[in-house]
Design a protein around this motif. Sequence first.
Motif, PDB file in Angstrom:
ATOM      1  N   PRO A   1     121.329 -56.387  38.417  1.00  0.00           N
ATOM      2  CA  PRO A   1     122.175 -56.216  37.226  1.00  0.00           C
ATOM      3  C   PRO A   1     121.474 -55.505  36.071  1.00  0.00           C
ATOM      4  O   PRO A   1     122.022 -54.572  35.485  1.00  0.00           O
ATOM      5  CB  PRO A   1     122.533 -57.665  36.840  1.00  0.00           C
ATOM      6  N   LYS A   2     120.249 -55.926  35.743  1.00  0.00           N
ATOM      7  CA  LYS A   2     119.563 -55.285  34.600  1.00  0.00           C
ATOM      8  C   LYS A   2     119.169 -53.860  34.936  1.00  0.00           C
ATOM      9  O   LYS A   2     119.168 -52.975  34.078  1.00  0.00           O
ATOM     10  CB  LYS A   2     118.308 -56.073  34.199  1.00  0.00           C
ATOM     11  N   LEU A   3     118.823 -53.635  36.199  1.00  0.00           N
ATOM     12  CA  LEU A   3     118.444 -52.283  36.599  1.00  0.00           C
ATOM     13  C   LEU A   3     119.658 -51.351  36.460  1.00  0.00           C
ATOM     14  O   LEU A   3     119.577 -50.296  35.824  1.00  0.00           O
ATOM     15  CB  LEU A   3     117.940 -52.298  38.053  1.00  0.00           C
ATOM     16  N   ALA A   4     120.785 -51.769  37.046  1.00  0.00           N
ATOM     17  CA  ALA A   4     121.981 -50.920  36.973  1.00  0.00           C
ATOM     18  C   ALA A   4     122.399 -50.734  35.518  1.00  0.00           C
ATOM     19  O   ALA A   4     122.683 -49.618  35.075  1.00  0.00           O
ATOM     20  CB  ALA A   4     123.117 -51.551  37.773  1.00  0.00           C
ATOM     21  N   ARG A   5     122.385 -51.830  34.756  1.00  0.00           N
ATOM     22  CA  ARG A   5     122.834 -51.768  33.369  1.00  0.00           C
ATOM     23  C   ARG A   5     122.000 -50.785  32.556  1.00  0.00           C
ATOM     24  O   ARG A   5     122.508 -50.033  31.729  1.00  0.00           O
ATOM     25  CB  ARG A   5     122.770 -53.163  32.733  1.00  0.00           C
ATOM     26  N   GLY A   6     120.702 -50.807  32.797  1.00  0.00           N
ATOM     27  CA  GLY A   6     119.795 -49.931  32.049  1.00  0.00           C
ATOM     28  C   GLY A   6     120.067 -48.454  32.327  1.00  0.00           C
ATOM     29  O   GLY A   6     119.715 -47.595  31.524  1.00  0.00           O
TER      30      GLY A   6
ATOM     31  N   GLY B   1     102.672 -53.059  28.719  1.00  0.00           N
ATOM     32  CA  GLY B   1     101.940 -52.858  29.980  1.00  0.00           C
ATOM     33  C   GLY B   1     102.002 -54.121  30.813  1.00  0.00           C
ATOM     34  O   GLY B   1     102.628 -55.124  30.447  1.00  0.00           O
ATOM     35  N   GLY B   2     101.366 -54.079  31.988  1.00  0.00           N
ATOM     36  CA  GLY B   2     101.392 -55.232  32.880  1.00  0.00           C
ATOM     37  C   GLY B   2     102.755 -55.369  33.532  1.00  0.00           C
ATOM     38  O   GLY B   2     103.619 -54.488  33.414  1.00  0.00           O
ATOM     39  N   LEU B   3     102.934 -56.483  34.210  1.00  0.00           N
ATOM     40  CA  LEU B   3     104.181 -56.692  34.938  1.00  0.00           C
ATOM     41  C   LEU B   3     104.560 -58.162  34.807  1.00  0.00           C
ATOM     42  O   LEU B   3     104.122 -59.002  35.590  1.00  0.00           O
ATOM     43  CB  LEU B   3     103.956 -56.319  36.410  1.00  0.00           C
ATOM     44  N   THR B   4     105.322 -58.452  33.759  1.00  0.00           N
ATOM     45  CA  THR B   4     105.798 -59.828  33.561  1.00  0.00           C
ATOM     46  C   THR B   4     107.277 -59.925  33.903  1.00  0.00           C
ATOM     47  O   THR B   4     107.695 -60.843  34.590  1.00  0.00           O
ATOM     48  CB  THR B   4     105.571 -60.269  32.098  1.00  0.00           C
ATOM     49  N   TYR B   5     108.039 -58.946  33.441  1.00  0.00           N
ATOM     50  CA  TYR B   5     109.490 -58.999  33.675  1.00  0.00           C
ATOM     51  C   TYR B   5     109.888 -57.984  34.740  1.00  0.00           C
ATOM     52  O   TYR B   5     109.395 -56.849  34.743  1.00  0.00           O
ATOM     53  CB  TYR B   5     110.250 -58.741  32.373  1.00  0.00           C
TER      54      TYR B   5
ATOM     55  N   PRO C   1     113.629 -43.416  37.920  1.00  0.00           N
ATOM     56  CA  PRO C   1     114.644 -44.287  37.283  1.00  0.00           C
ATOM     57  C   PRO C   1     114.330 -45.769  37.498  1.00  0.00           C
ATOM     58  O   PRO C   1     114.546 -46.596  36.604  1.00  0.00           O
ATOM     59  CB  PRO C   1     115.950 -43.899  37.994  1.00  0.00           C
ATOM     60  N   TYR C   2     113.845 -46.111  38.675  1.00  0.00           N
ATOM     61  CA  TYR C   2     113.511 -47.505  39.005  1.00  0.00           C
ATOM     62  C   TYR C   2     112.254 -47.950  38.247  1.00  0.00           C
ATOM     63  O   TYR C   2     112.270 -48.974  37.540  1.00  0.00           O
ATOM     64  CB  TYR C   2     113.317 -47.581  40.526  1.00  0.00           C
ATOM     65  N   LEU C   3     111.181 -47.182  38.354  1.00  0.00           N
ATOM     66  CA  LEU C   3     109.922 -47.618  37.736  1.00  0.00           C
ATOM     67  C   LEU C   3     110.002 -47.570  36.209  1.00  0.00           C
ATOM     68  O   LEU C   3     109.438 -48.444  35.532  1.00  0.00           O
ATOM     69  CB  LEU C   3     108.762 -46.755  38.255  1.00  0.00           C
ATOM     70  N   ASP C   4     110.725 -46.603  35.672  1.00  0.00           N
ATOM     71  CA  ASP C   4     110.858 -46.540  34.206  1.00  0.00           C
ATOM     72  C   ASP C   4     111.607 -47.762  33.678  1.00  0.00           C
ATOM     73  O   ASP C   4     111.310 -48.264  32.596  1.00  0.00           O
ATOM     74  CB  ASP C   4     111.584 -45.258  33.776  1.00  0.00           C
ATOM     75  N   ALA C   5     112.591 -48.242  34.462  1.00  0.00           N
ATOM     76  CA  ALA C   5     113.340 -49.433  34.030  1.00  0.00           C
ATOM     77  C   ALA C   5     112.400 -50.646  33.964  1.00  0.00           C
ATOM     78  O   ALA C   5     112.504 -51.478  33.061  1.00  0.00           O
ATOM     79  CB  ALA C   5     114.485 -49.709  34.996  1.00  0.00           C
ATOM     80  N   ILE C   6     111.494 -50.740  34.910  1.00  0.00           N
ATOM     81  CA  ILE C   6     110.545 -51.869  34.909  1.00  0.00           C
ATOM     82  C   ILE C   6     109.582 -51.728  33.726  1.00  0.00           C
ATOM     83  O   ILE C   6     109.315 -52.694  33.002  1.00  0.00           O
ATOM     84  CB  ILE C   6     109.767 -51.916  36.241  1.00  0.00           C
ATOM     85  N   LYS C   7     109.096 -50.505  33.517  1.00  0.00           N
ATOM     86  CA  LYS C   7     108.136 -50.290  32.428  1.00  0.00           C
ATOM     87  C   LYS C   7     108.795 -50.568  31.069  1.00  0.00           C
ATOM     88  O   LYS C   7     108.157 -51.095  30.162  1.00  0.00           O
ATOM     89  CB  LYS C   7     107.555 -48.884  32.502  1.00  0.00           C
ATOM     90  N   ALA C   8     110.095 -50.243  30.968  1.00  0.00           N
ATOM     91  CA  ALA C   8     110.797 -50.487  29.694  1.00  0.00           C
ATOM     92  C   ALA C   8     110.882 -51.987  29.385  1.00  0.00           C
ATOM     93  O   ALA C   8     110.909 -52.385  28.220  1.00  0.00           O
ATOM     94  CB  ALA C   8     112.201 -49.888  29.760  1.00  0.00           C
ATOM     95  N   LEU C   9     110.891 -52.814  30.424  1.00  0.00           N
ATOM     96  CA  LEU C   9     110.941 -54.275  30.207  1.00  0.00           C
ATOM     97  C   LEU C   9     109.567 -54.859  29.880  1.00  0.00           C
ATOM     98  O   LEU C   9     109.448 -56.017  29.513  1.00  0.00           O
ATOM     99  CB  LEU C   9     111.467 -54.970  31.461  1.00  0.00           C
ATOM    100  N   ASN C  10     108.531 -54.057  30.101  1.00  0.00           N
ATOM    101  CA  ASN C  10     107.156 -54.521  29.884  1.00  0.00           C
ATOM    102  C   ASN C  10     106.435 -53.529  28.975  1.00  0.00           C
ATOM    103  O   ASN C  10     105.483 -52.855  29.395  1.00  0.00           O
ATOM    104  CB  ASN C  10     106.435 -54.623  31.242  1.00  0.00           C
ATOM    105  N   PRO C  11     106.908 -53.418  27.722  1.00  0.00           N
ATOM    106  CA  PRO C  11     106.403 -52.341  26.858  1.00  0.00           C
ATOM    107  C   PRO C  11     104.913 -52.453  26.549  1.00  0.00           C
ATOM    108  O   PRO C  11     104.285 -51.455  26.191  1.00  0.00           O
ATOM    109  CB  PRO C  11     107.248 -52.488  25.583  1.00  0.00           C
TER     110      PRO C  11
END
Length: 285
Positions: free
Chosen positions: A103-108, A94-98, A82-92
């Motif tokens: 708040p965004k994690l819980a909201r997602g 690839g890479g790690l910019t966002y 759930p945590y890593l997928d939320a990060i990957k969804a913000l960086n469609p």
Amino acid sequence: MNYRHIYHAGNFADVLKHAVLARLVEYLKQKDKAFRVLDTHAGIGLYDLSSEEAQKTGEWLDGIGRLIDEPLPANVASLLAPYLDAIKALNPDGGLTYYPGSPKLARGLLRLQDRLSLMELHPADFEELHRNFDGDFQTRATHLDGWLAMNAHLPPKEKRGLILVDPPFELEGEYRRMVDNFAKAYRKFPTGVYCLWYPLKNGAPIREFHNAFAELEIPKILCAELSVKGDRDSTGLSGSGLIIVNPPYTLKGELEILLPFLEEKLAQDRFANTRCFWIRGEEQA
Ligand code: SAM
């Protein structure tokens, strides 16, 4: 108010806090009934790791940067999904910019029936937080002292809730303030799940802090800590901990899988270590 989380977003302390936050939200979703997440010290909600501020410290490189592209053992992968997928969804791409703040994690992770209340006191950070949730009918960001909100906004009208308390610890007496404010909040909302973050560093009054929670005589208080290095030679953060009140019955077992993995990945020297134990709870029962 000097603290700005953009300098620290995605660091080793965020990894533990956010991985556990995601587990707690997922647990609440096991019942259909709506719940509310109250984030008393919200920050700006979403972080640009390519920004000048984040690049200046590069703290995320020794945090989420060490995990995001790593192959994971299956049991760890499912717990971190759930945590890593939320990060990957913000960086469609690839890479790690966002990087999502709490708040965004819980909201997602919320469903349509769930709600998110965000408190942030820093005027500029509040403005940015507010912008990041503009038009989102499930989320309300308020420019308010989180300690006040902890009292005033509880119990939530849904009668189910998760309260994340993540202050900057830049003021004297913050450990004691956390215990006292939690005790008041708990009296108003004893069935809530509480997740309280605290820093581990040289000279921090951790034993008194744990004892103060034990003295509250609240039935279920779990503690999880991850130190990534020894604290003897440094004044900065060597690790962080979470006090989790009314944790899901599965959480301790999950932490016993996650913590050793995070220790191995995030260790900065041979003094890295973890602990997970009941301050009050199962073993005392
Ligand atoms: N919870 C965020 C996350 O995980 O993404 C990070 C929060 S950061 C550690 C702490 C935040 O609390 C800062 O943005 C700071 O401006 C804010 N803050 C400090 N004192 C506060 C108070 N009394 N009430 C509400 N917010 C406060």
